[in-house]
Design an enzyme around this catalytic site. Structure first.
Site, PDB file in Angstrom:
ATOM      1  N   HIS A  35       0.833  -1.208   0.000  1.00  0.00           N
ATOM      2  CA  HIS A  35       0.000   0.000   0.000  1.00  0.00           C
ATOM      3  C   HIS A  35       0.865   1.253   0.000  1.00  0.00           C
ATOM      4  O   HIS A  35       1.192   1.784   1.060  1.00  0.00           O
ATOM      5  CB  HIS A  35      -0.904  -0.008   1.232  1.00  0.00           C
ATOM      6  CG  HIS A  35      -1.795  -1.209   1.315  1.00  0.00           C
ATOM      7  ND1 HIS A  35      -1.337  -2.452   1.689  1.00  0.00           N
ATOM      8  CD2 HIS A  35      -3.111  -1.362   1.064  1.00  0.00           C
ATOM      9  CE1 HIS A  35      -2.344  -3.323   1.661  1.00  0.00           C
ATOM     10  NE2 HIS A  35      -3.420  -2.687   1.284  1.00  0.00           N
ATOM     11  N   HIS A  75      -2.236  -0.946   7.045  1.00  0.00           N
ATOM     12  CA  HIS A  75      -1.888  -1.240   5.645  1.00  0.00           C
ATOM     13  C   HIS A  75      -0.777  -0.320   5.154  1.00  0.00           C
ATOM     14  O   HIS A  75      -0.024  -0.682   4.265  1.00  0.00           O
ATOM     15  CB  HIS A  75      -3.125  -1.129   4.737  1.00  0.00           C
ATOM     16  CG  HIS A  75      -3.790   0.206   4.776  1.00  0.00           C
ATOM     17  ND1 HIS A  75      -4.650   0.582   5.792  1.00  0.00           N
ATOM     18  CD2 HIS A  75      -3.726   1.278   3.946  1.00  0.00           C
ATOM     19  CE1 HIS A  75      -5.086   1.820   5.565  1.00  0.00           C
ATOM     20  NE2 HIS A  75      -4.532   2.262   4.455  1.00  0.00           N
ATOM     21  N   ASP A 162      -9.297   6.853   7.357  1.00  0.00           N
ATOM     22  CA  ASP A 162     -10.762   6.899   7.259  1.00  0.00           C
ATOM     23  C   ASP A 162     -11.365   5.575   7.700  1.00  0.00           C
ATOM     24  O   ASP A 162     -12.410   5.532   8.356  1.00  0.00           O
ATOM     25  CB  ASP A 162     -11.179   7.186   5.811  1.00  0.00           C
ATOM     26  CG  ASP A 162     -10.576   8.480   5.287  1.00  0.00           C
ATOM     27  OD1 ASP A 162     -10.810   9.529   5.918  1.00  0.00           O
ATOM     28  OD2 ASP A 162      -9.863   8.431   4.265  1.00  0.00           O
ATOM     29  N   GLY A 163     -10.693   4.480   7.320  1.00  0.00           N
ATOM     30  CA  GLY A 163     -11.215   3.154   7.652  1.00  0.00           C
ATOM     31  C   GLY A 163     -11.260   2.927   9.152  1.00  0.00           C
ATOM     32  O   GLY A 163     -12.236   2.388   9.689  1.00  0.00           O
ATOM     33  N   ASN A 192      -7.857  11.737   3.823  1.00  0.00           N
ATOM     34  CA  ASN A 192      -7.593  11.845   2.376  1.00  0.00           C
ATOM     35  C   ASN A 192      -8.841  11.601   1.524  1.00  0.00           C
ATOM     36  O   ASN A 192      -8.778  11.617   0.303  1.00  0.00           O
ATOM     37  CB  ASN A 192      -6.464  10.892   1.966  1.00  0.00           C
ATOM     38  CG  ASN A 192      -6.793   9.436   2.286  1.00  0.00           C
ATOM     39  OD1 ASN A 192      -7.947   9.060   2.488  1.00  0.00           O
ATOM     40  ND2 ASN A 192      -5.762   8.613   2.334  1.00  0.00           N
ATOM     41  N   HIS A 266      -4.118   3.207  -3.458  1.00  0.00           N
ATOM     42  CA  HIS A 266      -4.296   2.713  -2.092  1.00  0.00           C
ATOM     43  C   HIS A 266      -3.516   1.424  -1.853  1.00  0.00           C
ATOM     44  O   HIS A 266      -2.737   1.331  -0.913  1.00  0.00           O
ATOM     45  CB  HIS A 266      -5.785   2.470  -1.784  1.00  0.00           C
ATOM     46  CG  HIS A 266      -6.004   1.534  -0.635  1.00  0.00           C
ATOM     47  ND1 HIS A 266      -6.110   1.964   0.667  1.00  0.00           N
ATOM     48  CD2 HIS A 266      -6.090   0.176  -0.588  1.00  0.00           C
ATOM     49  CE1 HIS A 266      -6.263   0.913   1.458  1.00  0.00           C
ATOM     50  NE2 HIS A 266      -6.252  -0.183   0.730  1.00  0.00           N
ATOM     51  N   ARG A 361     -18.207 -18.067  38.711  1.00  0.00           N
ATOM     52  CA  ARG A 361     -17.988 -16.609  38.634  1.00  0.00           C
ATOM     53  C   ARG A 361     -17.755 -16.044  40.034  1.00  0.00           C
ATOM     54  O   ARG A 361     -16.951 -15.144  40.235  1.00  0.00           O
ATOM     55  CB  ARG A 361     -19.143 -15.897  37.921  1.00  0.00           C
ATOM     56  CG  ARG A 361     -20.462 -15.992  38.643  1.00  0.00           C
ATOM     57  CD  ARG A 361     -21.587 -15.273  37.893  1.00  0.00           C
ATOM     58  NE  ARG A 361     -22.863 -15.605  38.492  1.00  0.00           N
ATOM     59  CZ  ARG A 361     -23.815 -14.723  38.767  1.00  0.00           C
ATOM     60  NH1 ARG A 361     -23.651 -13.457  38.473  1.00  0.00           N
ATOM     61  NH2 ARG A 361     -24.943 -15.112  39.310  1.00  0.00           N
ATOM     62  N   GLU A 415     -17.555  -4.169  24.496  1.00  0.00           N
ATOM     63  CA  GLU A 415     -16.750  -5.389  24.636  1.00  0.00           C
ATOM     64  C   GLU A 415     -15.512  -5.353  23.750  1.00  0.00           C
ATOM     65  O   GLU A 415     -14.407  -5.735  24.164  1.00  0.00           O
ATOM     66  CB  GLU A 415     -17.592  -6.628  24.298  1.00  0.00           C
ATOM     67  CG  GLU A 415     -18.779  -6.867  25.228  1.00  0.00           C
ATOM     68  CD  GLU A 415     -19.997  -6.014  24.885  1.00  0.00           C
ATOM     69  OE1 GLU A 415     -19.988  -5.341  23.833  1.00  0.00           O
ATOM     70  OE2 GLU A 415     -20.969  -6.010  25.666  1.00  0.00           O
ATOM     71  N   PHE A 441     -20.903 -12.909  24.512  1.00  0.00           N
ATOM     72  CA  PHE A 441     -20.473 -11.695  23.825  1.00  0.00           C
ATOM     73  C   PHE A 441     -18.989 -11.712  23.499  1.00  0.00           C
ATOM     74  O   PHE A 441     -18.413 -10.689  23.100  1.00  0.00           O
ATOM     75  CB  PHE A 441     -20.906 -10.457  24.611  1.00  0.00           C
ATOM     76  CG  PHE A 441     -22.396 -10.438  24.859  1.00  0.00           C
ATOM     77  CD1 PHE A 441     -23.268 -10.919  23.880  1.00  0.00           C
ATOM     78  CD2 PHE A 441     -22.932  -9.998  26.057  1.00  0.00           C
ATOM     79  CE1 PHE A 441     -24.653 -10.947  24.095  1.00  0.00           C
ATOM     80  CE2 PHE A 441     -24.308 -10.022  26.283  1.00  0.00           C
ATOM     81  CZ  PHE A 441     -25.174 -10.496  25.304  1.00  0.00           C
ATOM     82  N   HIS A 465     -21.478 -16.635  32.771  1.00  0.00           N
ATOM     83  CA  HIS A 465     -22.746 -17.061  32.167  1.00  0.00           C
ATOM     84  C   HIS A 465     -22.432 -17.922  30.945  1.00  0.00           C
ATOM     85  O   HIS A 465     -22.731 -17.570  29.803  1.00  0.00           O
ATOM     86  CB  HIS A 465     -23.628 -15.860  31.828  1.00  0.00           C
ATOM     87  CG  HIS A 465     -23.998 -15.044  33.044  1.00  0.00           C
ATOM     88  ND1 HIS A 465     -23.058 -14.441  33.838  1.00  0.00           N
ATOM     89  CD2 HIS A 465     -25.199 -14.751  33.593  1.00  0.00           C
ATOM     90  CE1 HIS A 465     -23.658 -13.807  34.828  1.00  0.00           C
ATOM     91  NE2 HIS A 465     -24.967 -13.989  34.717  1.00  0.00           N
ATOM     92  N   HIS A 477     -28.420 -15.185  24.889  1.00  0.00           N
ATOM     93  CA  HIS A 477     -27.365 -15.037  25.889  1.00  0.00           C
ATOM     94  C   HIS A 477     -26.654 -16.355  26.195  1.00  0.00           C
ATOM     95  O   HIS A 477     -25.743 -16.384  27.006  1.00  0.00           O
ATOM     96  CB  HIS A 477     -27.939 -14.485  27.198  1.00  0.00           C
ATOM     97  CG  HIS A 477     -28.251 -13.020  27.146  1.00  0.00           C
ATOM     98  ND1 HIS A 477     -29.036 -12.458  26.154  1.00  0.00           N
ATOM     99  CD2 HIS A 477     -27.864 -11.990  27.951  1.00  0.00           C
ATOM    100  CE1 HIS A 477     -29.125 -11.152  26.368  1.00  0.00           C
ATOM    101  NE2 HIS A 477     -28.423 -10.843  27.438  1.00  0.00           N
TER     102      HIS A 477
HETATM  103  C1  LIG Z   1     -11.339  -4.685   9.779  1.00  0.00           C
HETATM  104  C2  LIG Z   1     -10.841  -4.481   8.395  1.00  0.00           C
HETATM  105  N1  LIG Z   1     -11.696  -4.470   7.380  1.00  0.00           N
HETATM  106  C3  LIG Z   1     -11.252  -4.330   6.117  1.00  0.00           C
HETATM  107  C4  LIG Z   1      -9.933  -4.200   5.839  1.00  0.00           C
HETATM  108  C5  LIG Z   1      -9.435  -4.108   4.418  1.00  0.00           C
HETATM  109  N2  LIG Z   1      -8.948  -2.745   4.144  1.00  0.00           N
HETATM  110  C6  LIG Z   1      -7.669  -2.410   4.246  1.00  0.00           C
HETATM  111  S1  LIG Z   1      -7.384  -0.791   3.954  1.00  0.00           S
HETATM  112  C7  LIG Z   1      -9.014  -0.516   3.647  1.00  0.00           C
HETATM  113  C8  LIG Z   1      -9.476   0.872   3.275  1.00  0.00           C
HETATM  114  C9  LIG Z   1      -9.122   1.795   4.332  1.00  0.00           C
HETATM  115  O1  LIG Z   1      -9.340   3.099   3.945  1.00  0.00           O
HETATM  116  P1  LIG Z   1      -8.457   4.209   4.648  1.00  0.00           P
HETATM  117  O2  LIG Z   1      -8.297   3.926   6.067  1.00  0.00           O
HETATM  118  O3  LIG Z   1      -9.058   5.512   4.280  1.00  0.00           O
HETATM  119  O4  LIG Z   1      -7.040   4.020   3.995  1.00  0.00           O
HETATM  120  P2  LIG Z   1      -6.430   4.771   2.718  1.00  0.00           P
HETATM  121  O5  LIG Z   1      -7.074   4.180   1.503  1.00  0.00           O
HETATM  122  O6  LIG Z   1      -6.733   6.206   2.871  1.00  0.00           O
HETATM  123  O7  LIG Z   1      -4.984   4.446   2.808  1.00  0.00           O
HETATM  124  C10 LIG Z   1      -9.747  -1.685   3.795  1.00  0.00           C
HETATM  125  C11 LIG Z   1     -11.204  -1.771   3.585  1.00  0.00           C
HETATM  126  C12 LIG Z   1      -9.061  -4.221   6.955  1.00  0.00           C
HETATM  127  N3  LIG Z   1      -7.743  -4.107   6.808  1.00  0.00           N
HETATM  128  N4  LIG Z   1      -9.539  -4.330   8.195  1.00  0.00           N
HETATM  129 MG   LIG Z   2      -8.472   7.177   3.384  1.00  0.00          MG
END
Ligand SMILES: Cc1ncc(C[n+]2csc(CCOP(=O)(O)OP(=O)(O)O)c2C)c(N)n1
Ligand SMILES: [Mg+2]
Length: 672
Positions: A35, A75, A162-163, A192, A266, A361, A415, A441, A465, A477
């Site tokens: 990436h 990433h 963003d993710g 971004n 990306h 417990r 959790e 959970f 539980h 539950h």
């Molecule tokens: C829990 C989870 N779901 C999905 C992914 C797959 N994934 C990796 S990066 C990404 C997009 C993330 O977007 P952003 O954080 O904005 O990164 P950017 O493209 O700006 O580098 C996804 C869906 C992951 N790594 N973890």
């Molecule tokens: Mg992004």
């Protein structure tokens, strides 16, 4: 800020940041996967952070009072790897960079804790880093309160994308951090407006500033490519009263003529042609992986500028009393105090005599009352089920903004956030986390529980539980498949103790574990004490053992865990009364039993006899002990669950689902 202006106005900064970008492009290209966009976009922010703000010393990656840097957007691992290489972390060699993502490289696809010094936690599952960071921030506050600001005074910096902010777990982390006023936590948001599917706006229009502010955070913003503006924002962030979000407006793949500001940069290599064009834009006339000596030297100077801070810190640490310093070092290293063993032994002795009939417990709460006073670094908590999980002992006060010495965290109904925070507490050092919720959970916490196992974090999950035995709350539950899931997870000890003594033994193992998380599956319903003869030996450590031997010729072996061991023993009474010699094996921890040598396993599970397993859960994990390990299909049976349970009093449920001594005895007889 455009590149021409940047290059003209900030030439020193530009060179440093471009070294990161070039390494990211080259390493991803060489690996033919990875990436590049994120490191290229966040290189300016990271450069300002490392150059002007982050407290660290590349020659001492584990310095206790360093700032922690968490790349939540895992990433973008090449951003972190480039920084570690450039600043001179010994393990982060150029060869490792060239081997990015290859077999045996410390520079794995996503940053992995324990592979490379300087990687503070494993990230990649989005949202985990920011949530783990909250635990680190809590640990820092806790340690500062216990040992003093002179030796514990640092920040937790996070880069989140963003993710990370979209993942549900981040809301849990944000809520907890805001309530706890964690002014040592600063999140740098790589804003971004790109994710994999395109613009963020295809799936989200959240106003992140309002969102963070609503939970008590301070929010700031900067042009994520302008070093002066970044520096202003980070300087301000360090002075804020609570946790801070810095919105860094950036362009993904910054500088790439055809791919910047697009999802195409990306997660794929730019390609040789685009890399060549981008190098031109950067004014970077060097070959792949080539970093000019003077730029490397400048980065190394940044990597060593914290050495004097560290020396001063060491002097302050040495200024503590010898006992306090030793305790600080013990807690940071993670070993448990010697007093623990005798506390557990005394507990077992007293309780094997008193033989209380309590839920496990409750037994867990009783053991914790013995553990917490002698292990002062435990940080307990529950996801709003304190009165059900029984995780708070009398000596524990709440950890709160006005009481950082408190060792009990009110995690709220979070959790997943709790589990991630527990990882952070341990990874920071100086804290041994345990936390509770209903066993069902586990599902909600699992993303972070998996990372505990992957990273080797010995967090203790107090999951009460634990079966249909919880009764009236019903199938929503009632865990049925959760034991199987926990047992299927590598490097996880799943304990299901049968009585107060096994609970104490399970806790002893869990709380002194070095690299393995534990799940304690504990009953809601009362269970009799089965082990009434005291032994110093920790029998749970063997995973399984004979709790009642067959009288006469052994024809059957009944295996059980937790609340079903009592049922197994009653089934044995029925069978023995009919002259069917029956051994009962309690198997509180399959993983530890599997780890015993063949001779021990054979002793517990010899060939020949009929085998029946009893557990109020699905059969799946039992097949190994029923069919393998000298067992045979025609002499093996299971009494347990194959549906989700139902809503009714526990006793009725056991009868309706056929988990009774009579049913077990019948099953044995049908196989004889
Ligand atoms: C829990 C989870 N779901 C999905 C992914 C797959 N994934 C990796 S990066 C990404 C997009 C993330 O977007 P952003 O954080 O904005 O990164 P950017 O493209 O700006 O580098 C996804 C869906 C992951 N790594 N973890
Ligand atoms: Mg992004």
């Amino acid at each position: 800020m455009d590149i021409a202006t940047l290059r003209a106005n900030h030439p020193d900064h530009w060179k440093l940041a471009t070294a990161i970008r070039a390494l990211a492009m080259d390493a991803v290209q060489a690996a033919n996967s990875g990436h590049p966009g994120m490191p290229m976009g966040m290189a300016d922010v990271a450069t300002v952070l490392y150059r002007n703000h982050l407290k660290f010393d590349a020659s001492a990656p584990n310095w206790a009072d360093r700032d922690r840097f968490i790349l939540s957007a895992g990433h973008g691992s090449m951003l972190l790897y480039a920084l570690l290489h450039l600043t001179g972390y010994k393990q982060a060699t150029l060869d490792e960079v060239k081997n990015f993502r290859q077999w045996g490289s410390r520079m794995a696809g996503h940053p992995e804790y324990g592979h490379l010094e300087g990687v503070e936690t494993t990230t990649g599952p989005l949202g985990q880093g920011i949530s783990t960071a909250v635990g680190m921030a809590i640990a820092e506050k806790s340690m500062a309160a216990r040992f003093g600001k002179k030796v514990v005074d640092h920040k937790i910096w996070v880069i989140a994308g963003d993710g990370c902010l979209m993942e549900g777990i981040s809301q849990e982390a944000i809520g907890l951090a805001g309530k706890q006023e964690l002014d040592n936590l600063i999140v740098l948001w790589d804003n971004n407006n790109i994710t994999i599917d395109g613009r963020v706006t295809v799936s989200d229009i959240t106003d992140q500033h309002k969102r963070f502010e609503a939970s008590g955070w301070t929010t700031l913003a900067c042009d994520g490519h302008d070093p002066a503006d970044i520096d202003r924002a980070l300087t301000e962030a360090k002075k804020a009263k609570g946790p801070v979000l810095v919105d860094c407006k950036t362009i993904i793949g910054f500088g790439s003529p055809n791919k910047a500001d697009s999802y195409s940069v990306h997660g794929s290599p730019l390609g040789d042609a685009e890399i060549a064009l981008t190098r031109e834009v950067y004014g970077w006339g060097y070959g792949p992986f080539e970093i000019p000596a003077e730029i490397k030297a400048e980065w190394e100077a940044i990597g060593s500028k914290g050495a004097s801070d560290r020396a001063e810190w060491e002097a302050r640490l040495n200024g503590l009393s010898a006992a306090k310093k030793a305790e600080f070092e013990r807690q940071m290293a993670g070993g448990v105090p010697k007093k623990l063993a005798s506390a557990i032994r005394a507990f077992k002795k007293a309780n094997s005599e008193a033989a209380p009939k309590v839920a496990t417990r409750k037994a867990s709460e009783m053991v914790l009352a013995a553990i917490n006073p002698v292990v002062p670094e435990t940080i307990g908590g529950s996801a709003d089920l304190t009165g059900s999980n029984l995780t708070k002992t009398a000596d524990m006060a709440d950890f709160m903004p006005d009481n950082r010495k408190g060792r009990y965290v009110r995690y709220g109904i979070r959790e997943h956030g709790m589990a991630a925070a527990m990882n952070g507490l341990w990874l920071h050092g100086g804290a041994r986390p345990y936390g509770g919720t209903f066993f069902c959970f586990t599902d909600y916490a699992r993303g972070a529980m998996r990372l505990s196992a992957l990273m080797g974090v010995p967090a203790v999950y107090v999951m009460t539980h634990d079966s249909i035995g919880l009764g009236e709350d019903g199938p929503t539950h009632q865990p049925v498949e959760h034991l199987a899931i926990c047992r299927a997870t590598p490097n996880t000890w799943t304990f299901r103790p049968a009585d107060v003594i096994e609970t104490a033994e399970a806790w002893e193992l869990a709380i002194s574990a070095e690299k393995t998380p534990s799940v304690l599956a504990l009953s809601r319903q009362n269970l009799p004490t089965l082990r009434k003869t005291h032994t110093n030996t920790n029998m749970v450590a063997k995973g399984a053992y004979v709790i009642e031997e067959a009288a006469g010729k052994r024809q059957a072996i009944i295996m059980a865990t937790g609340s079903e061991v009592e049922i197994a023993l009653k089934a044995r009474d029925i069978l023995q009364a009919q002259a069917i010699g029956t051994r009962v094996v309690s198997m509180p921890c399959m993983e530890l039993f599997a780890a015993q040598d063949e001779a021990y396993r054979r002793k517990i599970l010899p060939p020949g006899a009929v085998r029946v397993a009893v557990e109020a859960a699905v059969r799946q994990p039992w097949d190994r002990w029923l069919l393998g390990e000298r067992g045979t299909e025609k002499k093996a049976g299971f009494v347990g669950m194959d549906s989700f349970g139902a809503s009714a009093p526990a006793e009725r449920l056991y009868a309706e689902f056929g988990i009774t001594p009579e049913a077990v005895a019948e099953k044995v007889k049908s196989l004889l």
